[in-house]
Motif scaffolding. Structure first.
Motif, PDB file in Angstrom:
ATOM      1  N   ALA A 170      30.988  -1.613  96.248  1.00  0.00           N
ATOM      2  CA  ALA A 170      32.403  -1.869  96.535  1.00  0.00           C
ATOM      3  C   ALA A 170      32.845  -3.252  96.071  1.00  0.00           C
ATOM      4  N   ASP A 193      33.083   5.126 100.280  1.00  0.00           N
ATOM      5  CA  ASP A 193      33.871   5.141 101.522  1.00  0.00           C
ATOM      6  C   ASP A 193      33.009   5.543 102.715  1.00  0.00           C
ATOM      7  N   ASP A 194      32.165   6.561 102.516  1.00  0.00           N
ATOM      8  CA  ASP A 194      31.290   7.018 103.600  1.00  0.00           C
ATOM      9  C   ASP A 194      30.309   5.924 104.024  1.00  0.00           C
TER      10      ASP A 194
END
Length: 432
Positions: free
Chosen positions: A176, A123-124
């Motif tokens: 991802a 996410d970061d």
């Protein structure tokens, strides 16, 4: 035995690349070019070196000669621009300076792309990629795509996916993307889309039945090393997620520096080429000084057009310099050694200098009797400083003195203004 580090905690590499860089730089200061087919031409307005997406949609290929495109330009609404290297160089510097704020580890790979060392969870990293993309667009005005992965090769691959698949929104994080989707994408991508693979190497891989990226990923790395090279084996390992190509803080340690240009108008005399080599010698000196390098060998060459069957000549001369140097006087004097080989009356279309055996400045100080007084005065550094501040042609020595409109200088009849580097070409904004 230490526990393996989860991928999300391992250092990752972000690859940031400006989309259609030259065309995007032109559009940054001329919004009327948005949405229109645009090509940027090579030296002397020869052929298309950059195409906007709209120009690609017209079927215009890289390297397409302008004289073939010009007759249909009005029909297509095609806009052509001469190469504006000062503008592109300054835009590149702004992009790289901005990217450097997001990582202490930045490798400028070329004028329009860079690698950054980054860390964080998925996410970061996605947030970081989007922030970099938005910041460059907002503060510099050019669009970029970002690929983030454990290796350089995978980061380049992710960037390619981000460019060509709108679903990624310009930012692709390897971790991802689901494994089955990654495999599907690699199955659809030809092997020559991999960083460093093209032409002859592609054909050799095809003979072994390796046609796609996935085929290469599945190949035995040892077999690849034995039949090709260690370099290609590293590519296979990088595609499997094993880092093999380290980050480099500098890419200036070149083995050679080549300074060569084609002429807008042929040069037919030794006196004319004396002026050319004087200019090139001083510009090469400034470039060496900029990077803190000195050269030990200089090669000067000239060439007529290869299309003139009865008037072809390719003289060259290799001159060992008395000491490693970046002195413009010594470099120019060495380049002039070619002049006795010039045949008067022939139409020379190109000339250049090649500097080899490059060494860091001061790496090998000469003995006192052999010291070069010009080197001590830093003339090369002075030329670089004045040219950078006041523009090329603002300073010169001898036959390369201040002149404008040299007949042989590069033709750029469709060049846009140098908006960011020349006071008299700054953009003017008018309020309605």
């Amino acid at each position: 035995m230490p526990k393996p580090v989860p991928m999300r905690q391992m250092p990752q590499i972000a690859h940031v690349d400006v989309n259609c860089f030259y065309a995007s730089a032109e559009r940054a200061f001329d919004p009327s070019l948005e949405g229109r087919p645009l090509v940027v031409l090579s030296n002397n307005d020869g052929c298309a070196v950059t195409r906007s997406p709209e120009a690609k949609a017209l079927g215009i290929a890289t390297g397409e000669p302008w004289f073939k495109l010009a007759p249909r330009a009005k029909e297509w609404g095609l806009v052509a621009k001469s190469s504006n290297y000062e503008l592109y160089g300054d835009i590149s510097s702004r992009v790289m300076e901005l990217l450097g704020r997001y990582s202490a580890w930045l490798e400028v790979y070329s004028i329009d792309e860079a690698f950054l060392g980054v860390k964080g969870g998925p996410d970061d990293l996605l947030v970081l990629g989007r922030r970099m993309k938005e910041a460059v667009r907002r503060h510099v005005g050019v669009p970029v795509c970002v690929g983030i992965a454990p290796t350089k090769t995978l980061a380049k691959l992710c960037n390619k996916w981000a460019k060509n698949n709108p679903a990624f929104g310009g930012v692709c994080l390897w971790e991802a993307v689901p494994a089955d989707v990654r495999e599907l994408l690699m199955t659809r991508l030809p092997v020559d889309e991999i960083w460093g693979i093209a032409g002859r190497l592609t054909r050799r891989l095809n003979v072994l039945g390796i046609f796609t990226v996935q085929d290469l990923v599945s190949a035995d790395p040892v077999m690849i090393r034995d039949k090709f090279s260690v370099v290609l084996m590293r590519t296979v390992l990088e595609l499997r997620g094993t880092p093999c190509i380290p980050m480099e803080e500098e890419r200036i340690g070149r083995d050679q520096l080549i300074f060569s240009r084609s002429f807008a108008t042929p040069v037919t005399t030794a006196a004319g080429l004396r002026e050319v080599f004087s200019v090139y010698g001083q510009q090469a000196s400034a470039r060496l000084s900029k990077h803190g390098l000195q050269a030990k060998v200089l090669t000067a060459f000239a060439a007529t057009s290869p299309f003139r069957d009865n008037e072809q000549a390719y003289p060259s001369v290799c001159v060992p310099l008395p000491m490693p140097t970046a002195d413009p006087l010594l470099l120019t004097r060495a380049a002039h050694a070619l002049l006795p080989n010039i045949r008067e009356g022939l139409k020379y279309a190109k000339a250049g200098l090649m500097l080899t055996d490059l060494r860091p400045t001061g790496n090998q100080p000469p003995l006192e009797p052999f010291e070069n007084r010009h080197e001590e005065r830093g003339i090369g550094s002075l030329l670089e400083y004045v040219s950078h501040r006041f523009g090329r042609g603002s300073i010169g020595l001898g036959h390369a003195g201040i002149k404008s409109g040299l007949d042989w200088s590069m033709k750029r009849g469709m060049r846009s203004p140098r908006y960011t580097t020349h006071w008299d070409e700054l953009p003017v904004v008018k309020a309605a």
